[in-house]
Design a protein around this motif. Sequence first.
Motif, mmCIF file in Angstrom:
data_model
loop_
_atom_site.group_PDB
_atom_site.id
_atom_site.type_symbol
_atom_site.label_atom_id
_atom_site.label_comp_id
_atom_site.label_asym_id
_atom_site.label_seq_id
_atom_site.Cartn_x
_atom_site.Cartn_y
_atom_site.Cartn_z
ATOM 1 N N CYS A 11 45.692 32.490 45.239
ATOM 2 C CA CYS A 11 44.903 31.677 44.300
ATOM 3 C C CYS A 11 43.961 32.547 43.490
ATOM 4 O O CYS A 11 43.819 32.367 42.274
ATOM 5 C CB CYS A 11 44.123 30.603 45.044
ATOM 6 S SG CYS A 11 45.161 29.291 45.703
ATOM 7 N N ILE A 12 43.306 33.494 44.152
ATOM 8 C CA ILE A 12 42.387 34.408 43.466
ATOM 9 C C ILE A 12 43.145 35.254 42.444
ATOM 10 O O ILE A 12 42.694 35.442 41.315
ATOM 11 C CB ILE A 12 41.654 35.319 44.485
ATOM 12 C CG1 ILE A 12 40.748 34.491 45.383
ATOM 13 C CG2 ILE A 12 40.879 36.425 43.782
ATOM 14 C CD1 ILE A 12 39.595 33.819 44.678
ATOM 15 N N MET A 13 44.307 35.752 42.843
ATOM 16 C CA MET A 13 45.102 36.581 41.934
ATOM 17 C C MET A 13 45.567 35.768 40.732
ATOM 18 O O MET A 13 45.555 36.263 39.603
ATOM 19 C CB MET A 13 46.281 37.197 42.683
ATOM 20 C CG MET A 13 45.851 38.231 43.713
ATOM 21 S SD MET A 13 47.175 38.789 44.798
ATOM 22 C CE MET A 13 48.296 39.526 43.643
ATOM 23 N N ASP A 14 45.988 34.521 40.957
ATOM 24 C CA ASP A 14 46.402 33.653 39.853
ATOM 25 C C ASP A 14 45.236 33.383 38.919
ATOM 26 O O ASP A 14 45.394 33.400 37.694
ATOM 27 C CB ASP A 14 46.955 32.328 40.384
ATOM 28 C CG ASP A 14 48.335 32.464 41.011
ATOM 29 O OD1 ASP A 14 48.984 33.515 40.819
ATOM 30 O OD2 ASP A 14 48.758 31.523 41.699
ATOM 31 N N ARG A 15 44.064 33.128 39.493
ATOM 32 C CA ARG A 15 42.866 32.861 38.690
ATOM 33 C C ARG A 15 42.499 34.093 37.864
ATOM 34 O O ARG A 15 42.171 33.990 36.685
ATOM 35 C CB ARG A 15 41.710 32.458 39.611
ATOM 36 C CG ARG A 15 40.417 32.192 38.905
ATOM 37 C CD ARG A 15 40.428 30.849 38.216
ATOM 38 N NE ARG A 15 39.121 30.611 37.639
ATOM 39 C CZ ARG A 15 38.941 30.078 36.456
ATOM 40 N NH1 ARG A 15 39.975 29.688 35.742
ATOM 41 N NH2 ARG A 15 37.739 29.899 35.985
ATOM 42 N N LYS A 16 42.569 35.259 38.478
ATOM 43 C CA LYS A 16 42.265 36.509 37.768
ATOM 44 C C LYS A 16 43.215 36.704 36.601
ATOM 45 O O LYS A 16 42.792 37.025 35.491
ATOM 46 C CB LYS A 16 42.351 37.689 38.736
ATOM 47 C CG LYS A 16 42.037 39.010 38.102
ATOM 48 C CD LYS A 16 42.198 40.136 39.101
ATOM 49 C CE LYS A 16 42.046 41.456 38.378
ATOM 50 N NZ LYS A 16 42.821 42.510 38.966
ATOM 51 N N GLN A 17 44.499 36.482 36.833
ATOM 52 C CA GLN A 17 45.486 36.643 35.766
ATOM 53 C C GLN A 17 45.239 35.646 34.638
ATOM 54 O O GLN A 17 45.326 35.997 33.461
ATOM 55 C CB GLN A 17 46.899 36.476 36.313
ATOM 56 C CG GLN A 17 47.966 36.690 35.259
ATOM 57 C CD GLN A 17 49.370 36.575 35.814
ATOM 58 O OE1 GLN A 17 49.564 36.388 37.017
ATOM 59 N NE2 GLN A 17 50.350 36.679 34.952
ATOM 60 N N ALA A 18 44.916 34.416 34.984
ATOM 61 C CA ALA A 18 44.644 33.393 33.973
ATOM 62 C C ALA A 18 43.426 33.778 33.133
ATOM 63 O O ALA A 18 43.435 33.623 31.902
ATOM 64 C CB ALA A 18 44.420 32.039 34.630
ATOM 65 N N SER A 62 32.390 36.944 32.252
ATOM 66 C CA SER A 62 31.477 36.850 33.403
ATOM 67 C C SER A 62 32.190 36.283 34.623
ATOM 68 O O SER A 62 31.992 36.753 35.747
ATOM 69 C CB SER A 62 30.272 35.980 33.062
ATOM 70 O OG SER A 62 29.493 36.583 32.070
ATOM 71 N N GLN A 63 33.031 35.268 34.405
ATOM 72 C CA GLN A 63 33.797 34.687 35.509
ATOM 73 C C GLN A 63 34.730 35.730 36.125
ATOM 74 O O GLN A 63 34.859 35.823 37.351
ATOM 75 C CB GLN A 63 34.611 33.499 35.027
ATOM 76 C CG GLN A 63 33.812 32.291 34.665
ATOM 77 C CD GLN A 63 34.691 31.188 34.082
ATOM 78 O OE1 GLN A 63 35.896 31.160 34.291
ATOM 79 N NE2 GLN A 63 34.076 30.274 33.366
ATOM 80 N N LEU A 64 35.361 36.522 35.275
ATOM 81 C CA LEU A 64 36.287 37.529 35.754
ATOM 82 C C LEU A 64 35.541 38.618 36.543
ATOM 83 O O LEU A 64 35.998 39.032 37.602
ATOM 84 C CB LEU A 64 37.056 38.148 34.578
ATOM 85 C CG LEU A 64 38.144 39.140 34.921
ATOM 86 C CD1 LEU A 64 39.208 38.508 35.823
ATOM 87 C CD2 LEU A 64 38.802 39.669 33.651
ATOM 88 N N LYS A 65 34.394 39.034 36.055
ATOM 89 C CA LYS A 65 33.594 40.033 36.772
ATOM 90 C C LYS A 65 33.157 39.507 38.129
ATOM 91 O O LYS A 65 33.197 40.229 39.125
ATOM 92 C CB LYS A 65 32.383 40.440 35.939
ATOM 93 C CG LYS A 65 32.717 41.309 34.760
ATOM 94 C CD LYS A 65 31.501 41.605 33.930
ATOM 95 C CE LYS A 65 31.876 42.350 32.661
ATOM 96 N NZ LYS A 65 30.732 42.510 31.753
ATOM 97 N N ALA A 66 32.742 38.266 38.185
ATOM 98 C CA ALA A 66 32.322 37.659 39.450
ATOM 99 C C ALA A 66 33.500 37.581 40.418
ATOM 100 O O ALA A 66 33.338 37.817 41.617
ATOM 101 C CB ALA A 66 31.734 36.263 39.206
ATOM 102 N N LEU A 67 34.659 37.275 39.909
ATOM 103 C CA LEU A 67 35.859 37.184 40.734
ATOM 104 C C LEU A 67 36.222 38.555 41.304
ATOM 105 O O LEU A 67 36.607 38.681 42.466
ATOM 106 C CB LEU A 67 37.006 36.624 39.907
ATOM 107 C CG LEU A 67 38.248 36.177 40.638
ATOM 108 C CD1 LEU A 67 37.923 35.029 41.596
ATOM 109 C CD2 LEU A 67 39.298 35.735 39.654
ATOM 110 N N LYS A 68 36.084 39.586 40.489
ATOM 111 C CA LYS A 68 36.403 40.944 40.932
ATOM 112 C C LYS A 68 35.417 41.451 41.988
ATOM 113 O O LYS A 68 35.779 42.246 42.834
ATOM 114 C CB LYS A 68 36.428 41.898 39.743
ATOM 115 C CG LYS A 68 37.643 41.715 38.863
ATOM 116 C CD LYS A 68 37.647 42.682 37.702
ATOM 117 C CE LYS A 68 38.883 42.526 36.858
ATOM 118 N NZ LYS A 68 38.904 43.467 35.728
ATOM 119 N N ARG A 69 34.158 40.984 41.926
ATOM 120 C CA ARG A 69 33.160 41.395 42.918
ATOM 121 C C ARG A 69 33.483 40.822 44.285
ATOM 122 O O ARG A 69 33.162 41.408 45.298
ATOM 123 C CB ARG A 69 31.767 40.943 42.502
ATOM 124 C CG ARG A 69 31.112 41.879 41.525
ATOM 125 C CD ARG A 69 29.713 41.424 41.313
ATOM 126 N NE ARG A 69 29.757 40.142 40.606
ATOM 127 C CZ ARG A 69 29.026 39.848 39.562
ATOM 128 N NH1 ARG A 69 28.136 40.676 39.126
ATOM 129 N NH2 ARG A 69 29.154 38.688 38.963
#
Length: 70
Positions: A11-18, A62-69
């Motif tokens: 799910c995290i990987m899909d969200r990151k790709q999106a 910002s969402q992507l940076k937070a997800l990567k953290r």
Amino acid sequence: MELKFLIWLICIMDRKQALEEKLTELEIKIRQTEERLPAHSVKPQIMAALFELEDEYEAVSSQLKALKRN
């Protein structure tokens, strides 16, 4: 690994790709909008659209940076 963890990871990987795809889309739209800007007498509608796209870009970034953290 636990199944729940694997599902969470997917799910995290899909969200990151999106989010990355959305950033690319916004970059293109920002560039196209900037190309529509005349040298003089910029229309308020075009500037408003540009500001809106830039705000959305920052939010997604910002969402992507937070997800990567995490």
